[in-house]
Design an enzyme around this catalytic site. Structure first.
Site, PDB file in Angstrom:
ATOM      1  CG  ASP A 186      11.209  -3.557  -4.936  1.00  0.00           C
ATOM      2  OD1 ASP A 186      10.907  -4.991  -4.755  1.00  0.00           O
ATOM      3  OD2 ASP A 186      10.452  -2.966  -4.303  1.00  0.00           O
ATOM      4  CG  ASN A 194      -0.310  -3.963   1.322  1.00  0.00           C
ATOM      5  OD1 ASN A 194      -1.986  -4.020   0.572  1.00  0.00           O
ATOM      6  ND2 ASN A 194       0.055  -5.683   1.141  1.00  0.00           N
ATOM      7  CG  HIS A 199      -3.688  -7.399   2.026  1.00  0.00           C
ATOM      8  ND1 HIS A 199      -2.016  -7.375   2.223  1.00  0.00           N
ATOM      9  CD2 HIS A 199      -4.623  -6.467   3.663  1.00  0.00           C
ATOM     10  CE1 HIS A 199      -1.937  -7.875   2.751  1.00  0.00           C
ATOM     11  NE2 HIS A 199      -2.594  -7.730   4.534  1.00  0.00           N
ATOM     12  CG  ASP A 203      -4.239  -7.481  -3.895  1.00  0.00           C
ATOM     13  OD1 ASP A 203      -2.826  -7.673  -3.926  1.00  0.00           O
ATOM     14  OD2 ASP A 203      -5.211  -7.999  -3.763  1.00  0.00           O
ATOM     15  CD  GLU A 229       7.127  -5.337  -1.378  1.00  0.00           C
ATOM     16  OE1 GLU A 229       7.686  -5.047  -1.327  1.00  0.00           O
ATOM     17  OE2 GLU A 229       6.657  -6.586  -2.670  1.00  0.00           O
TER      18      GLU A 229
END
Length: 307
Positions: A186, A194, A199, A203, A229
């Site tokens: 994770d 984020n 975003h 990404d 994630e």
């Protein structure tokens, strides 16, 4: 390095002279996914020399740039390679069709040993009806899409669970189950990253992470995104102690900084929990144990691995 092909033939006893004469394509890749043998038909199709001991990725990249070898329908070859590498060698045997730039269609089979070595064999199937070939190609593309995370190009949860269930069934039929590990990874503080950068950067971090992982795991390891994630990494023939060492080494690689997929200077870390497979245990329970160990790593400060 160049004699690895000779060692292969010395241990198999296969008739190399007949394979060299065959119009079929034969090749052997070692556990590092580097070419150690190719018969003349394979060398002609993929424009390579096994004496150079090049990786499969380098061979496919150079062929794509020169518009020869296999037809790869993409303008983003590095992303395509990462997606292909994430699945390559993760099942003992698979078959699929491919088109070559010289106009031929070939049926490819790949057979993978437990240690990661791969035998490649392909036959010319150009004479098969083109209509049925197009239908099969469309079917295979739809199947790949159903197994792929659209953002990262990595295997998704569905693909991971199906492959692991198949592997477990086959492994339990063997007299020795062996020592294997599964890890849940994770990214740390991803929500804050984020929210702060947006975003698009979030990404890019996910894609960067996936590329870095795929570049540093074995061919036989299975890696994919299971949500948000969070990622799963299956390490066959790897006891928990060895898996912990490998994940700690991966953490050091991630800490080096961003890759070509992320040029913003942003750094990030991950935490992981690692559990060993028990032969009679349900797959989902093994994953739950790894997930609990991940939670422990998070509560102890993140950027660490627990097993």
């Amino acid at each position: 390095m160049a004699d690895s092909g000779s060692k292969f033939w010395a241990t198999t006893g296969l008739p190399r002279d007949l394979i060299d004469l065959s119009p079929d394509l034969f090749a052997v890749y070692d556990s590092d996914d580097r070419l150690c043998f190719a018969n003349p038909a394979y060398r002609a199709a993929y424009h390579c020399d096994p004496a150079e001991h090049r990786s499969w990725r380098d061979i496919m990249r150079s062929n794509h740039e020169a518009r020869r070898g296999a037809v790869i329908q993409t303008e983003k070859i590095e992303a395509w390679l990462m997606t292909a590498l994430a699945r390559r060698g993760t099942v003992p045997h698979r078959g699929f069709e491919a088109e070559l730039h010289d106009g031929r269609w070939i049926w490819i089979t790949e057979t993978v040993c437990p240690d990661g070595r791969m035998l490649f064999h392909a036959s010319d199937v150009t004479s098969l009806r083109s209509e049925s070939r197009i239908l099969r190609d469309e079917r295979d593309a739809a199947r790949r899409a159903s197994w792929t995370d659209p953002l990262t190009g990595m295997p998704n949860r569905r693909y991971l669970m199906e492959r692991l269930e198949d592997w477990l069934q086959a492994q339990r039929a063997l007299p020795d189950f062996g020592a294997h590990s599964i890890a849940v990874l994770d990214l740390d503080h991803f929500k804050q990253l984020n929210d702060f950068y947006g975003h698009a950067i979030g990404d890019a971090v996910l894609v960067s992470f996936c590329h870095r992982v795929v570049e540093h795991i074995r061919t036989i390891d299975l890696f994919g995104r299971i949500g948000g994630e969070e990622f799963l990494l299956f390490l066959p023939n790897c006891p928990v102690e060895a898996a912990l060492t490998r994940l700690e080494a991966l953490q050091a690689v991630i800490a080096e900084g961003p890759t070509h997929a992320l040029q913003t200077g942003i750094t990030y870390t991950f935490s992981a929990g690692v559990a060993g497979f028990a032969s009679g245990e349900d797959l989902h329970e093994t994953i739950r144990r790894a997930d609990r160990l991940l939670f422990r790593a998070k509560t102890e400060g993140r950027a660490r691995v627990r097993g």
